[in-house]
Design a protein around this motif. Structure first.
Motif: not given
Length: 271
Positions: A2-31
């Protein structure tokens, strides 16, 4: 491979990175909670200096790629895929070093429903490379505070990975365990080893309290962390955690398979 480019594409397609399911509200609450020392988000870590909300926001922007704008208070949070790839590279280098040394390693997860397969494949590879994969404290009980009150859990091992489950919920060795952020399981596991004067791990691999709890005790620890898990990134910034990989830790378990292949290949542990 798996190349770095293919991994990057998978991260975005699976929403492991990019916009993720974790909400901004939850993150700020944790901080906010971390800034006041709430144990639900410090995960067993005792920071060496005070971390205010703005400090944490700047840190998480640097380590994860979230917005550093305090006025951005809603919507989905964001993880920079480049930071995820860099984190996985560092993660793989540490696994490779452990393999070369044939070091004893402890794997533990508070996300067994999602991440068990990821850790189990790494445990298999390190075991094949000559590392001792530790599975301590089988069946030992630990009382943990939950939103439903104090509950008793038992430590169990599945494919070389330690997790906790409620007694009687599933047969021993099944893949379903409890979701927990607590550092108590890793403390129980390490204490059990120490009581028997056994070999302590040189490396702990996992998430949540497994990483922070081990790092706080001076054992090298690496793991995965979401945008609402500031403790691992604080630990990394202060030197108590070796590697914290920014990634959504709650997607479907099969979406982590390409990450497994990438890490094993980069660590030269592919079988």
């Amino acid at each position: 491979m798996l190349s770095t480019g293919a991994l990057r594409a998978h991260l975005l397609a699976a929403r492991l990175a990019g916009p993720v399911a974790t909400s901004r509200e939850d993150s700020l609450r944790s901080y906010r909670l971390f800034a006041v020392g709430d144990p639900r988000v410090t995960l067993g870590l005792a920071p060496e200096r005070p971390w205010g909300e703005r400090d944490l926001l700047r840190l998480m922007a640097d380590r994860c790629g979230v917005s550093d704008d305090p006025g951005h208070v809603s919507g989905l949070d964001v993880i920079d895929p480049e930071r995820t790839v860099a984190g996985l590279d560092a993660f793989a280098r540490r696994l490779a070093y452990a393999a070369r040394r044939r070091a004893p390693v402890l794997f533990g997860t508070g996300h067994p429903h999602r991440l068990l397969g990821f850790y189990a494949a790494l445990a298999d590879a390190l075991s094949a490379a000559g590392c001792t994969v530790l599975t301590p404290a089988q069946g030992r009980c630990v009382d943990m505070t939950t939103r439903f009150g104090v509950r008793t859990y038992r430590l169990d091992h599945v494919r070389g990975v330690v997790l906790v489950r409620e007694p009687g919920v599933r047969p021993r060795g099944s893949g379903t365990g409890a979701h927990t952020h607590s550092p108590l399981p890793v403390r129980m596991a390490l204490g059990w080893i120490a009581e028997r004067r056994g070999v302590l791990p040189e490396l702990v691999v996992g998430d949540h309290g497994w990483v922070c709890g081990a790092g706080q005790l001076g054992i090298e620890a690496i793991g995965l962390a979401d945008t609402d898990d500031p403790a691992l990134f604080v630990g990394e910034a202060e030197g108590q955690v070796s590697v914290a990989v920014p990634v959504d830790d709650g997607v479907r378990s099969e979406y982590y398979l390409p990450l497994t292949r990438y890490v094993l290949n980069r660590a030269r542990l592919s079988q």
